[in-house]
Design a protein around this motif. Structure first.
Motif, PDB file in Angstrom:
ATOM      1  N   SER A 170       0.358  11.519  -0.406  1.00  0.00           N
ATOM      2  CA  SER A 170       1.152  11.656   0.804  1.00  0.00           C
ATOM      3  C   SER A 170       0.732  10.641   1.854  1.00  0.00           C
ATOM      4  O   SER A 170      -0.461  10.365   2.040  1.00  0.00           O
ATOM      5  N   ARG A 171       1.687  10.129   2.563  1.00  0.00           N
ATOM      6  CA  ARG A 171       1.420   9.202   3.670  1.00  0.00           C
ATOM      7  C   ARG A 171       0.575   9.888   4.738  1.00  0.00           C
ATOM      8  O   ARG A 171      -0.193   9.256   5.448  1.00  0.00           O
ATOM      9  N   GLU A 172       0.706  11.195   4.848  1.00  0.00           N
ATOM     10  CA  GLU A 172      -0.063  11.955   5.826  1.00  0.00           C
ATOM     11  C   GLU A 172      -1.561  11.965   5.504  1.00  0.00           C
ATOM     12  O   GLU A 172      -2.371  12.356   6.344  1.00  0.00           O
ATOM     13  N   ALA A 210      -5.084  -3.028  -7.529  1.00  0.00           N
ATOM     14  CA  ALA A 210      -5.672  -2.567  -8.795  1.00  0.00           C
ATOM     15  C   ALA A 210      -7.195  -2.635  -8.734  1.00  0.00           C
ATOM     16  O   ALA A 210      -7.881  -1.732  -9.226  1.00  0.00           O
ATOM     17  N   ALA A 211      -7.727  -3.680  -8.124  1.00  0.00           N
ATOM     18  CA  ALA A 211      -9.187  -3.811  -8.009  1.00  0.00           C
ATOM     19  C   ALA A 211      -9.763  -2.723  -7.110  1.00  0.00           C
ATOM     20  O   ALA A 211     -10.809  -2.134  -7.418  1.00  0.00           O
ATOM     21  N   ILE A 212      -9.076  -2.432  -6.014  1.00  0.00           N
ATOM     22  CA  ILE A 212      -9.535  -1.360  -5.122  1.00  0.00           C
ATOM     23  C   ILE A 212      -9.482  -0.021  -5.844  1.00  0.00           C
ATOM     24  O   ILE A 212     -10.428   0.772  -5.796  1.00  0.00           O
ATOM     25  N   GLU A 213      -8.391   0.230  -6.533  1.00  0.00           N
ATOM     26  CA  GLU A 213      -8.241   1.491  -7.256  1.00  0.00           C
ATOM     27  C   GLU A 213      -9.339   1.655  -8.310  1.00  0.00           C
ATOM     28  O   GLU A 213      -9.923   2.733  -8.459  1.00  0.00           O
ATOM     29  N   GLU A 214      -9.644   0.598  -9.023  1.00  0.00           N
ATOM     30  CA  GLU A 214     -10.708   0.647 -10.035  1.00  0.00           C
ATOM     31  C   GLU A 214     -12.047   0.999  -9.397  1.00  0.00           C
ATOM     32  O   GLU A 214     -12.791   1.845  -9.909  1.00  0.00           O
ATOM     33  N   THR A 262       0.834  -1.199   0.000  1.00  0.00           N
ATOM     34  CA  THR A 262       0.000   0.000   0.000  1.00  0.00           C
ATOM     35  C   THR A 262       0.868   1.247   0.000  1.00  0.00           C
ATOM     36  O   THR A 262       0.598   2.199  -0.740  1.00  0.00           O
ATOM     37  N   LEU A 263       1.897   1.256   0.824  1.00  0.00           N
ATOM     38  CA  LEU A 263       2.802   2.412   0.866  1.00  0.00           C
ATOM     39  C   LEU A 263       3.436   2.670  -0.495  1.00  0.00           C
ATOM     40  O   LEU A 263       3.535   3.822  -0.939  1.00  0.00           O
ATOM     41  N   GLN A 264       3.839   1.602  -1.163  1.00  0.00           N
ATOM     42  CA  GLN A 264       4.434   1.750  -2.497  1.00  0.00           C
ATOM     43  C   GLN A 264       3.419   2.319  -3.477  1.00  0.00           C
ATOM     44  O   GLN A 264       3.725   3.214  -4.259  1.00  0.00           O
ATOM     45  N   ARG A 265       2.179   1.810  -3.445  1.00  0.00           N
ATOM     46  CA  ARG A 265       1.143   2.294  -4.363  1.00  0.00           C
ATOM     47  C   ARG A 265       0.824   3.762  -4.097  1.00  0.00           C
ATOM     48  O   ARG A 265       0.637   4.545  -5.027  1.00  0.00           O
ATOM     49  N   LEU A 266       0.762   4.152  -2.828  1.00  0.00           N
ATOM     50  CA  LEU A 266       0.533   5.557  -2.505  1.00  0.00           C
ATOM     51  C   LEU A 266       1.638   6.433  -3.090  1.00  0.00           C
ATOM     52  O   LEU A 266       1.364   7.483  -3.683  1.00  0.00           O
TER      53      LEU A 266
END
Length: 113
Positions: free
Chosen positions: A31-33, A94-98, A21-25
């Protein structure tokens, strides 16, 4: 009003965000914030304030909702997206993002009407 994700049983989840998740963000320039530092347990008041509540994987979350928050389980929009116990991180993210992008589009259209 946007909200921050809540969990049904945060005590069962590992602390912090997954490295996937951190990488995708980071890839998306988010921002992580923009996320909560720790898992946040959902409360009854969260459901009462929310215009829309979404949970991933209905087969997992509907029974938990019925047990922990009876009466709310039928008011949830469930996105049938598998977690890392079943799917690879890139497929799940990818499914969540979609789904999120589709929801944003739906909300934007409703706002224009």
């Amino acid at each position: 009003m946007a909200g921050i994700s809540r969990g049904l049983a945060v005590h069962l989840a590992p602390p912090g965000l997954s490295p996937h998740t951190l990488q995708r963000l980071q890839e998306r320039g988010i921002s992580r914030e923009a996320t909560s530092a720790d898992g946040m347990q959902v409360q009854e008041a969260d459901f009462q304030r929310a215009a829309r509540v979404i949970a991933l994987k209905e087969t997992e979350h509907r029974p938990l909702m019925a047990w922990l928050h009876p009466g709310w389980e039928d008011r949830i929009a469930y996105w049938e997206i598998n977690d890392l116990d079943v799917a690879k991180a890139d497929v799940t993210l990818a499914a969540i993002e979609e789904k999120v992008l589709a929801l944003v589009g739906e909300l934007e259209r409703a706002e224009r009407e």
